[in-house]
Write an enzyme that holds these catalytic residues in place. Sequence first.
Site, short mmCIF file in Angstrom:
data_model
loop_
_atom_site.label_atom_id
_atom_site.label_comp_id
_atom_site.label_asym_id
_atom_site.label_seq_id
_atom_site.Cartn_x
_atom_site.Cartn_y
_atom_site.Cartn_z
N TYR A 101 0.85 -1.18 0.00
CA TYR A 101 0.00 0.00 0.00
C TYR A 101 0.90 1.25 0.00
O TYR A 101 1.85 1.33 0.78
CB TYR A 101 -0.91 -0.02 1.23
CG TYR A 101 -1.73 1.22 1.38
CD1 TYR A 101 -2.80 1.47 0.53
CD2 TYR A 101 -1.43 2.16 2.35
CE1 TYR A 101 -3.55 2.64 0.66
CE2 TYR A 101 -2.18 3.32 2.48
CZ TYR A 101 -3.24 3.54 1.63
OH TYR A 101 -3.97 4.68 1.76
N ASP A 173 -0.63 -6.91 6.61
CA ASP A 173 -1.75 -6.03 6.32
C ASP A 173 -2.80 -6.90 5.62
O ASP A 173 -2.63 -7.30 4.47
CB ASP A 173 -1.28 -4.88 5.42
CG ASP A 173 -2.39 -3.87 5.13
OD1 ASP A 173 -3.57 -4.25 5.18
OD2 ASP A 173 -2.05 -2.70 4.85
N LYS A 198 -11.78 0.18 4.80
CA LYS A 198 -12.11 -0.60 3.61
C LYS A 198 -13.22 -1.61 3.93
O LYS A 198 -14.32 -1.20 4.22
CB LYS A 198 -10.85 -1.24 3.06
CG LYS A 198 -9.65 -0.27 2.99
CD LYS A 198 -9.88 0.90 2.05
CE LYS A 198 -8.85 2.02 2.20
NZ LYS A 198 -7.46 1.66 2.21
C1 PLP Z 1 -6.30 2.13 2.71
C2 PLP Z 1 -5.24 1.18 3.10
C3 PLP Z 1 -4.37 1.46 4.17
C4 PLP Z 1 -4.41 2.77 4.93
O1 PLP Z 1 -5.59 2.90 5.67
P1 PLP Z 1 -6.25 4.31 6.08
O2 PLP Z 1 -7.48 3.86 6.79
O3 PLP Z 1 -6.48 5.08 4.84
O4 PLP Z 1 -5.27 4.97 6.98
C5 PLP Z 1 -3.44 0.50 4.51
N1 PLP Z 1 -3.34 -0.66 3.82
C6 PLP Z 1 -4.13 -0.95 2.79
C7 PLP Z 1 -3.96 -2.24 2.07
C8 PLP Z 1 -5.11 -0.04 2.39
O5 PLP Z 1 -5.90 -0.34 1.35
#
Ligand code: PLP
Length: 383
Positions: A101, A173, A198
């Site tokens: 990301y 993640d 998300k």
């Molecule tokens: C959007 C996203 C993030 C960051 O998250 P926020 O809520 O925008 O701080 C981290 N990892 C992945 C895979 C993402 O899609």
Amino acid sequence: MTKKIGLQTICTHVGEVKDEQFKGAVSPIYMSTSYQFDDVDVKRYPRYFNTPNQESLSKKIAALEHAEAGMIFGSGMAAISTTLLAFLKTGDHVVVQNTLYGGTSNFIREEFPKYGIEFSFTKGYDVADFEAEIKENTKVLYIETPSNPLLTITDLKGISNLAKAKGLLSIIDNTFASPVNQNPIDFGIDIVVHSATKYLGGHSDILAGAVACSDLHMKAIWNVAKNLGGSLSDFMVWMLERSIKTLVLRVKAQNRNAKKLAKFLSSHPDVKNVYYPGLKSHPQYELAKSQMRGFGGMLSFELNENLDALAFQKALKLIKSSMSLAGVESTMLSPYLTSHALLTQEERDSIGVTNGLIRFSVGIETKADLIDDIEQAIQQVKA
Ligand SMILES: *Cc1c(COP(=O)(O)O)cnc(C)c1O
């Protein structure tokens, strides 16, 4: 003997705040930032991540990820940065997956040098690529699978075995898969982080993050978290609890739609490449199948060279252009202009993020309407 609770029941019921006073069906919201001092161990304060709503929702996160403990943050980046800083100090080194990301990648590149924390990005995403970067002072392996935006798959069991053999901590993640499709802790990964903005939120109206791990690791994360202050307000915690009640229904619908759209696109004469771990043509289809229950709602594709990716996206009527992803509505974007804009062209080329690449976050709309929209946009660009 305690009976194992089903995933849908976890989503609906685990971590409810009981309304003892009025017996309402849903969790009451406790907005207090001030709680009576009782001279006990637990001192409640929103920045301590332990108000009634925060504490309750963290139990739902833990249950969803098969972890001992969970914690809710103000954003995915708050969860990620806090977790990394909890286990890395000056002189330490972390091995980071190359396809990552964009925000996480920026955080590491821009902030770590200030703290004297060393890092190496892998050359590929095989276990051997991670092993090749391990040094004397390495403390953490950091992975993302499926990855953004090319949906590469990293071997969970292989990474956790490598981490254990070398005495390292493994962090994943798990945003793209969501706990519905993948539970990394079952494969021996130590810590799971999420952008709850998300799939956990799922309606494009909540910014939040989450972490799930053992009680011991959570203690270390909490110690740093209370200093960095990245907690989430109780109202948003309540919104997130409400959203997670339908997590399984949403994600399963998105899995189904994404698989059908990936098949549609891969057999389309005007489409060059489709990246989706649920396609048998995906180079890591078997690996994906061995560690995911569903293949997720994210895919990427490239149109044939003669068709302009931006003109195509502008011609869409139903599918929106969006910086973010994972909402119930379908969205598309060009990673080179958005999530990966801060990388150089050279860096993007090296990880396969071409200017023609389109990332598709598949929603829960009727499949035929999504197909019609894509078809009419292609025809419009060809005309
Ligand atoms: C959007 C996203 C993030 C960051 O998250 P926020 O809520 O925008 O701080 C981290 N990892 C992945 C895979 C993402 O899609």
